[in-house]
Design a protein around this motif. Structure first.
Motif, mmCIF file in Angstrom:
data_model
loop_
_atom_site.group_PDB
_atom_site.id
_atom_site.type_symbol
_atom_site.label_atom_id
_atom_site.label_comp_id
_atom_site.label_asym_id
_atom_site.label_seq_id
_atom_site.Cartn_x
_atom_site.Cartn_y
_atom_site.Cartn_z
ATOM 1 N N GLY A 13 3.494 -0.042 2.365
ATOM 2 C CA GLY A 13 2.472 -0.072 3.632
ATOM 3 C C GLY A 13 3.166 0.962 4.612
ATOM 4 O O GLY A 13 3.903 1.985 4.415
ATOM 5 N N SER A 14 3.118 0.270 5.886
ATOM 6 C CA SER A 14 3.360 1.016 7.215
ATOM 7 C C SER A 14 4.911 0.613 7.293
ATOM 8 O O SER A 14 5.407 0.950 8.199
ATOM 9 N N ASP B 159 -6.650 0.409 1.372
ATOM 10 C CA ASP B 159 -5.770 0.506 0.153
ATOM 11 C C ASP B 159 -5.087 -0.669 0.141
ATOM 12 O O ASP B 159 -4.554 -0.977 -0.866
ATOM 13 N N ASN B 160 -5.238 -1.693 1.210
ATOM 14 C CA ASN B 160 -4.723 -3.044 1.057
ATOM 15 C C ASN B 160 -5.598 -3.774 0.396
ATOM 16 O O ASN B 160 -5.464 -4.710 -0.474
ATOM 17 N N ARG C 29 1.199 4.229 12.449
ATOM 18 C CA ARG C 29 0.313 5.445 12.311
ATOM 19 C C ARG C 29 0.053 6.362 13.313
ATOM 20 O O ARG C 29 0.085 7.715 13.126
ATOM 21 N N PHE D 146 -0.402 7.778 0.125
ATOM 22 C CA PHE D 146 -0.945 7.403 1.538
ATOM 23 C C PHE D 146 -2.214 7.100 1.826
ATOM 24 O O PHE D 146 -3.054 7.744 1.216
ATOM 25 N N ASP D 147 -2.709 6.033 1.986
ATOM 26 C CA ASP D 147 -3.814 5.592 2.385
ATOM 27 C C ASP D 147 -4.847 5.230 1.229
ATOM 28 O O ASP D 147 -6.108 5.169 1.268
ATOM 29 N N ALA E 143 0.694 -1.361 0.004
ATOM 30 C CA ALA E 143 0.083 -0.084 -0.100
ATOM 31 C C ALA E 143 0.991 1.288 -0.147
ATOM 32 O O ALA E 143 2.004 1.283 0.338
ATOM 33 N N ASN E 144 0.226 2.375 -0.603
ATOM 34 C CA ASN E 144 0.706 3.592 -0.190
ATOM 35 C C ASN E 144 1.341 4.074 -1.511
ATOM 36 O O ASN E 144 1.552 5.011 -2.280
ATOM 37 N N HIS F 85 -8.297 -1.192 6.280
ATOM 38 C CA HIS F 85 -7.094 -0.814 5.256
ATOM 39 C C HIS F 85 -7.465 -1.040 3.806
ATOM 40 O O HIS F 85 -6.972 -1.916 3.254
ATOM 41 N N THR G 127 1.148 -1.906 12.279
ATOM 42 C CA THR G 127 0.601 -0.722 11.644
ATOM 43 C C THR G 127 0.040 0.513 12.515
ATOM 44 O O THR G 127 0.202 1.682 12.416
ATOM 45 N N ARG H 236 7.977 6.881 9.293
ATOM 46 C CA ARG H 236 8.290 5.277 9.253
ATOM 47 C C ARG H 236 9.685 4.689 9.216
ATOM 48 O O ARG H 236 10.178 3.926 10.179
HETATM 49 N N1 HSE Z 1 -2.010 3.053 4.193
HETATM 50 C C1 HSE Z 1 -1.729 2.233 5.367
HETATM 51 C C2 HSE Z 1 -0.606 2.807 6.274
HETATM 52 C C3 HSE Z 1 -1.482 0.886 5.179
HETATM 53 O O1 HSE Z 1 0.172 3.248 5.474
HETATM 54 O O2 HSE Z 1 -0.933 2.789 7.610
HETATM 55 C C4 HSE Z 1 -1.402 -0.307 5.996
HETATM 56 O O3 HSE Z 1 -0.916 -1.479 5.791
#
Ligand code: HSE
Length: 295
Positions: A257-258, A142-143, A186, A18-19, A12-13, A140, A182, A232
């Motif tokens: 992702g995260s 986006d996943n 976040r 993002f998201d 993801a992302n 989530h 995650t 991150r």
């Molecule tokens: N978009 C979410 C994040 C993905 O980056 O926190 C989590 O898998």
């Protein structure tokens, strides 16, 4: 009845998305249900020794919540009992969408159990319903979107735009041993961002969709982000070093992702090197198909 459901890992992302953005990778978990077997849950592969077997795992929850919602529309449906066995290839808590894959698998299994009242993964409306149930359960979207549809997906306000990724993309997942939840990844993000950074991400978000579908040469620039990646990477200084090194050499790279996994895209003139002990290097392909029922 014995049926297997296959669901891909997802990243993801994709830098600035993002998201919103996600990509399906050709690394799949498989879950088999057998209505002749003793009821119960068993696992092999990634996380086999730590995943619950009492029905509280994400696949079982996906099955239960989907049946609950669908049976309201199909009150006559008779659901048989079943034994469930999962073969996990997606590492847990590494930013590769393992829990979304589990949720989508559960929703798809519920569809199988519902028979004609269930879902057909090759049908767009069914894929959308599976995405929506899984996203609601797991949190989530986006996943969940690339896990349900495959390929590259953009989500906005509940809409999903599935796209074909450029055939020349050669994704490489660099997976460190350490994990990152995650939720923790976040919580550390700032609530507010500057207008300059927001504009930066809008521009790069549009560019990265173009790069991933039309012109991969733009990826080293298009994957840049100002909303989440630095935060991150600060959780994992060794990962940050590898990220910086790839970026310096012009290899397109983003936090998957995260995190803490990195997703790079290699080419003959810019290969991805093994960062060394403690890392898994997974050369994979983009997976065009999302969840599928294995005949
Ligand atoms: N978009 C979410 C994040 C993905 O980056 O926190 C989590 O898998």
């Amino acid at each position: 009845m014995k049926v297997t459901v296959r669901v891909p890992a997802t990243s993801a992302n994709l830098g600035p998305g993002f998201d919103c953005f996600g990509l399906a990778l050709d690394l799949c978990n498989e879950v088999t249900i057998d209505t002749e077997a003793e009821p119960g849950v068993s696992w092999e592969g990634e996380g086999a020794d730590e995943l619950p077997t009492d029905g509280s795992d994400m696949v079982s929850r996906g099955v239960a919540t989907t049946l609950e919602q669908q049976i309201r529309h199909h009150p006559g449906a008779a659901i048989p009992s079943f034994g469930m066995h999962g073969v996990n290839r997606i590492p847990l808590e590494r930013g590769l969408g393992s829990s979304s894959a589990a949720a989508v698998a559960g929703v798809a299994i519920a569809g199988v159990l519902l028979g004609p009242a269930g879902f057909d993964p090759s049908d767009r409306d069914s894929a959308y319903t599976m995405f929506a149930y899984a996203a609601q359960l797991e949190g989530h979207p986006d996943n969940a979107a690339p896990a349900a549809f495959g390929g590259l997906t953009v989500i906005a306000d509940g809409f999903v735009a599935p796209m074909l990724a450029h055939p020349a993309l050669r994704p490489v997942a660099l997976i460190p041993e350490e994990r990152l939840s995650t939720a923790a990844a976040r919580e550390a993000l700032p609530e507010q961002v500057s207008r300059t950074d927001a504009v930066f991400n809008v521009a790069h978000g549009a560019l990265v969709v173009h790069a991933l579908t039309q012109d991969p040469d733009l990826l080293p620039v298009a994957l840049r982000d100002r909303l989440h990646q630095e935060v991150r990477l600060a959780f994992a200084p060794e990962v940050r070093e590898v990220f910086r090194d790839l970026d310096r050499r012009g290899v397109p790279v983003c936090v998957s992702g995260s995190g803490p996994t990195l997703l790079a895209f290699e080419s003959d003139d810019r290969p991805v090197e093994d960062p060394g002990p403690g890392w898994r290097v997974l050369r994979t392909a983009v997976r065009a198909a999302g969840v599928e029922i294995v005949p």
